[in-house]
Design a protein around this motif. Structure first.
Motif: not given
Length: 313
Positions: A114, A156, A279-280, A282-284, A286-287, A290, A313
């Motif tokens: 990051y 989160w 946010r970055w 958490v999104r990473g 979750h991705d 998946q 992100g």
């Protein structure tokens, strides 16, 4: 306020005092010697005191000049530092307090990724297991393992965990069924329930009342590598050890457990740069989860364990 001296005279005074001559001061400030001499004379007239003793091709400070130099030099240094700070891009500092195992296995690589994209954000990382640093204002965000509720904090979810036993290859060779653990030393951690896993494996066993106690999951993993016993461990933390063969998973049974969260005081919402990082992150996470669900390959496992950065992100 008492009338200040002509400010343009102060650098000339400091340079002449530091270099010992008007000629050298003129060269340093890209002025003529007569301009330096004029500025020093103007300053002395303002103060009503001689600051230098004039000598042949040199000058020396008077006692008054020496005392005044200390004040002028400090003032010029403060002005220079303040000006440099205003000229340079302002950096925001984000203090992160992470559970030790998650910090070393998962977080550090992501922070590096990051910051490569956001060099103006400065990070300070520390480890802790409790909420003290966050509640005391010593950390801006925390990464912790726990349940859904975080009183007084925003939370989160990063990813849910499943836990299972791991041990050294030598110990694994002697284990055929979960019941064989009755003869083993079980390593314990305050947030990981053996009784819950026993039930998932079809055993009626209470929580062990004895056995080595580890406050730090990373230390417990290393204890298992050293043959100290069988550890119950979260899958994302055990994955690197399983991948390189330092530990084995003797049984297929696992069970759901707590989750990893980003937690922070509500005031974090007033800091856009910090919220963008959360946010970055958490999104990473979750991705990566998946990707692991869709393709349980080494690459997908690396994404959740931190061996590669999450999606940009």
């Amino acid at each position: 306020m008492t009338e200040l001296p002509p400010l343009h005279t102060l650098p000339a005074f400091e340079a002449a005092a530091r270099l010992g001559s008007f000629q050298a001061a003129a060269q340093a400030l890209h002025l003529t010697p007569s301009a330096i001499s004029h500025r020093i004379r103007l300053l002395e007239e303002h103060l009503g005191q001689p600051l230098f003793e004039r000598r042949h091709r040199a000058v020396a400070l008077t006692p008054v000049g020496r005392r005044y130099l200390a004040v002028v030099r400090d003032a010029l240094l403060r002005l220079d530092e303040a000006s440099a700070h205003l000229r340079s891009p302002r950096q925001e500092r984000l203090r992160i307090s992470a559970a030790p195992a998650l910090g070393s296995q998962w977080l550090v690589g992501r922070v590096a990724a990051y910051q490569a994209r956001h060099p103006a954000l400065e990070f300070a990382l520390a480890t802790a297991t409790g909420l003290g640093p966050l509640l005391a204002g010593e950390a801006d965000i925390g990464l912790r393992y726990g349940e859904e509720e975080w009183p007084g904090l925003l939370a989160w979810k990063l990813f849910e965990e499943r836990v299972f036993p791991v041990c050294s290859p030598a110990l694994a060779a002697g284990l055929s069924t979960p019941g064989d653990l009755d003869a083993c030393r079980l390593l314990r951690h305050p947030l990981l329930s053996w009784a819950r896993w026993f039930a998932a494996a079809g055993l009626q066993r209470p929580e062990p009342a004895s056995g080595p106690w580890y406050e730090d999951a990373l230390l417990m993993l290393e204890g298992a590598v050293a043959g100290h016993g069988v550890a119950l461990m979260a899958g994302s933390l055990a994955a690197p050890y399983l991948a390189d063969g330092r530990l084995c998973r003797p049984f297929a049974a696992d069970c759901p457990d707590r989750s990893f969260y980003v937690v922070a005081p509500p005031a974090i919402q007033e800091r856009p740069a910090a919220m963008a990082f959360i946010r970055w992150l958490v999104r990473g996470a979750h991705d990566a989860v998946q990707a692991l669900a869709n393709s349980p390959s080494a690459a997908a496992t690396a994404a959740i364990t931190g061996d590669q950065p999450p999606p940009a992100g």
